[in-house]
Motif scaffolding. Structure first.
Motif, short mmCIF file in Angstrom:
data_model
loop_
_atom_site.label_atom_id
_atom_site.label_comp_id
_atom_site.label_asym_id
_atom_site.label_seq_id
_atom_site.Cartn_x
_atom_site.Cartn_y
_atom_site.Cartn_z
N TRP A 9 50.49 38.44 34.88
CA TRP A 9 50.01 39.48 33.98
C TRP A 9 49.97 38.96 32.54
CZ3 TRP A 9 47.36 43.78 34.18
CH2 TRP A 9 47.33 44.60 33.06
N LYS A 10 51.00 38.21 32.14
CA LYS A 10 51.05 37.69 30.78
C LYS A 10 49.92 36.69 30.52
CE LYS A 10 56.00 38.17 30.03
NZ LYS A 10 57.27 37.46 29.90
N THR A 11 49.55 35.92 31.51
CA THR A 11 48.54 34.89 31.30
C THR A 11 47.11 35.37 31.55
OG1 THR A 11 48.83 34.07 33.56
CG2 THR A 11 50.11 33.00 31.82
N THR A 12 46.93 36.42 32.35
CA THR A 12 45.58 36.86 32.70
C THR A 12 45.42 38.37 32.55
OG1 THR A 12 46.14 37.13 35.02
CG2 THR A 12 45.27 34.99 34.36
N TRP A 13 46.08 38.97 31.59
CA TRP A 13 46.06 40.43 31.48
C TRP A 13 44.69 40.98 31.17
CZ3 TRP A 13 44.83 43.01 26.98
CH2 TRP A 13 44.81 42.25 25.82
N ILE A 14 43.86 40.25 30.44
CA ILE A 14 42.53 40.76 30.10
C ILE A 14 41.68 40.91 31.36
CG2 ILE A 14 40.40 40.23 28.88
CD1 ILE A 14 42.12 38.95 26.70
N GLU A 15 41.65 39.87 32.20
CA GLU A 15 40.86 39.94 33.42
C GLU A 15 41.41 41.00 34.38
OE1 GLU A 15 42.21 37.12 32.25
OE2 GLU A 15 40.65 35.62 32.03
N ALA A 16 42.73 41.04 34.54
CA ALA A 16 43.34 42.01 35.45
C ALA A 16 43.11 43.44 34.96
CB ALA A 16 44.83 41.73 35.59
N LEU A 17 43.22 43.65 33.66
CA LEU A 17 42.98 44.98 33.11
C LEU A 17 41.52 45.38 33.29
CD1 LEU A 17 44.42 47.27 31.62
CD2 LEU A 17 43.66 46.24 29.48
N GLY A 18 40.61 44.44 33.15
CA GLY A 18 39.19 44.73 33.38
C GLY A 18 38.92 45.19 34.80
N ILE A 19 39.54 44.52 35.77
CA ILE A 19 39.36 44.92 37.18
C ILE A 19 39.97 46.30 37.42
CG2 ILE A 19 40.18 44.39 39.52
CD1 ILE A 19 37.76 42.80 38.76
N LEU A 20 41.15 46.55 36.86
CA LEU A 20 41.78 47.87 37.03
C LEU A 20 40.94 48.98 36.41
CD1 LEU A 20 45.54 47.05 36.37
CD2 LEU A 20 44.47 47.70 38.53
N VAL A 21 40.43 48.76 35.20
CA VAL A 21 39.61 49.77 34.53
C VAL A 21 38.31 50.02 35.31
CG1 VAL A 21 38.23 50.21 32.45
CG2 VAL A 21 40.59 49.43 32.26
N LEU A 22 37.70 48.95 35.79
CA LEU A 22 36.47 49.10 36.58
C LEU A 22 36.75 49.89 37.86
CD1 LEU A 22 33.47 48.40 36.98
CD2 LEU A 22 34.24 46.37 38.22
N GLY A 23 37.83 49.58 38.54
CA GLY A 23 38.18 50.29 39.77
C GLY A 23 38.45 51.77 39.50
N LEU A 24 39.18 52.07 38.42
CA LEU A 24 39.43 53.47 38.07
C LEU A 24 38.15 54.19 37.69
CD1 LEU A 24 42.79 53.27 36.09
CD2 LEU A 24 42.37 54.39 38.27
N ILE A 60 29.56 46.88 44.34
CA ILE A 60 29.72 46.45 42.95
C ILE A 60 31.17 46.04 42.68
CG2 ILE A 60 29.71 47.26 40.55
CD1 ILE A 60 27.23 48.94 41.33
N PHE A 61 32.11 46.89 43.10
CA PHE A 61 33.52 46.57 42.89
C PHE A 61 33.93 45.33 43.68
CE2 PHE A 61 38.12 47.23 43.63
CZ PHE A 61 38.53 47.16 42.31
N GLY A 62 33.44 45.21 44.91
CA GLY A 62 33.74 44.03 45.72
C GLY A 62 33.23 42.75 45.08
N THR A 63 32.05 42.80 44.47
CA THR A 63 31.50 41.63 43.79
C THR A 63 32.38 41.23 42.62
OG1 THR A 63 29.27 42.32 44.41
CG2 THR A 63 29.46 40.74 42.61
N TYR A 64 32.78 42.20 41.81
CA TYR A 64 33.67 41.88 40.69
C TYR A 64 35.03 41.39 41.17
CZ TYR A 64 30.58 43.40 37.00
OH TYR A 64 29.54 43.48 36.12
N LEU A 65 35.50 41.92 42.27
CA LEU A 65 36.77 41.46 42.83
C LEU A 65 36.65 40.02 43.33
CD1 LEU A 65 39.46 42.86 43.02
CD2 LEU A 65 38.92 43.51 45.35
N LEU A 66 35.51 39.67 43.91
CA LEU A 66 35.27 38.28 44.34
C LEU A 66 35.22 37.33 43.14
CD1 LEU A 66 32.70 38.41 47.25
CD2 LEU A 66 34.75 37.03 47.15
N ILE A 67 34.57 37.76 42.08
CA ILE A 67 34.51 36.94 40.86
C ILE A 67 35.93 36.75 40.30
CG2 ILE A 67 33.72 36.89 38.46
CD1 ILE A 67 31.18 38.36 39.48
N PHE A 68 36.70 37.82 40.30
CA PHE A 68 38.09 37.73 39.82
C PHE A 68 38.90 36.79 40.71
CE2 PHE A 68 42.49 39.43 39.77
CZ PHE A 68 42.77 39.21 38.45
N ASN A 69 38.68 36.85 42.02
CA ASN A 69 39.40 35.99 42.96
C ASN A 69 39.05 34.52 42.74
OD1 ASN A 69 41.04 35.19 45.11
ND2 ASN A 69 39.35 35.36 46.54
#
Length: 169
Positions: A9-24, A60-69
Motif C-alpha cells: 500500500w505504501k509503495t503503490t497506493w495511487i494505483e490501488a486507490l484508483g482501482i478501488l475508486v473505479l470499482g466503487l 471494463i473493471f476486469g480490463t483495468y484489473l488486468l492492467i493493474f495485475n
C-alpha cells in the motif's frame, strides 16, 4: 501478511486507490441504475439492457484489473519468506534499486533489493530471515539470525591439522 500489504500500500497506493475508486464507482452506478429501473415495471427489453450494461461494466473493471495485475503483480501473490546466508552486497549508483544483497538458501541463490538502513546493518556471512515481494524482489523485512551452532561444533570437532615445522615457541 499484514506487513506485506502495508508495504504494498505504501509503495503503490495511487494505483490501488484508483482501482478501488473505479470499482466503487461502477458498483454504485450499476446499483443506482437497477434501483431506478426497478421503480417501474420492467419490460423484457429493459431486463436485457440491464444485463448487458452489467456485463459491460464487468468487462471494463476486469480490463483495468488486468492492467493493474500486469503493473503490480505482487498484490495477487503471496509473500515469500526464506532463511539463508548473505553471500555478497553491492551498491549501484545509477539504478532504481541501488542497494542489493545476494542471499543463498537451501533451494537457490537470489539478489534482493534493500533500503539503505538495512543494507548498512547487514554483513557478508550473516544468516538472515528475509520476507520479500516475489516479483519485484524487494525485501519487506529482514531479521538477522544468530550464528548457526552446528557450524561452531563442526569447527571444534575438526581442528586444523598442523603441518611439520609449525611449532609454537
Amino acid at each position: 501478511m499484514v506487513n506485506y500489504y502495508q508495504y504494498l500500500w505504501k509503495t503503490t497506493w495511487i494505483e490501488a486507490l484508483g482501482i478501488l475508486v473505479l470499482g466503487l464507482f461502477i458498483l454504485i452506478q450499476y446499483t443506482w441504475k437497477v434501483y431506478a429501473k426497478a421503480q417501474n415495471p420492467l419490460r423484457p427489453l429493459d431486463k436485457w439492457m440491464l444485463a448487458f450494461k452489467g456485463i459491460g461494466w464487468l468487462l471494463i473493471f476486469g480490463t483495468y484489473l488486468l492492467i493493474f495485475n500486469t503493473s503490480e503483480p505482487d498484490w495477487f501473490a503471496k509473500p515469500v519468506q526464506v532463511q539463508g546466508e548473505i553471500q555478497g552486497k553491492s551498491m549501484v549508483s545509477n539504478s532504481r534499486y541501488p542497494y542489493n544483497v545476494e542471499i543463498e538458501w537451501d533451494s537457490g541463490r537470489e539478489v534482493f533489493h534493500l533500503d539503505p538502513y538495512t543494507y548498512q546493518e547487514l554483513k557478508t556471512g550473516q544468516r538472515v530471515n528475509v520476507t520479500f515481494l516475489p516479483h519485484r524482489m524487494q525485501v519487506i523485512s529482514c531479521e538477522i539470525l544468530p550464528p548457526d551452532e552446528d557450524e561452531n561444533e563442526k569447527k571444534l570437532l575438526n581442528p586444523v591439522k598442523r603441518m611439520e615445522g609449525d611449532y609454537d615457541i
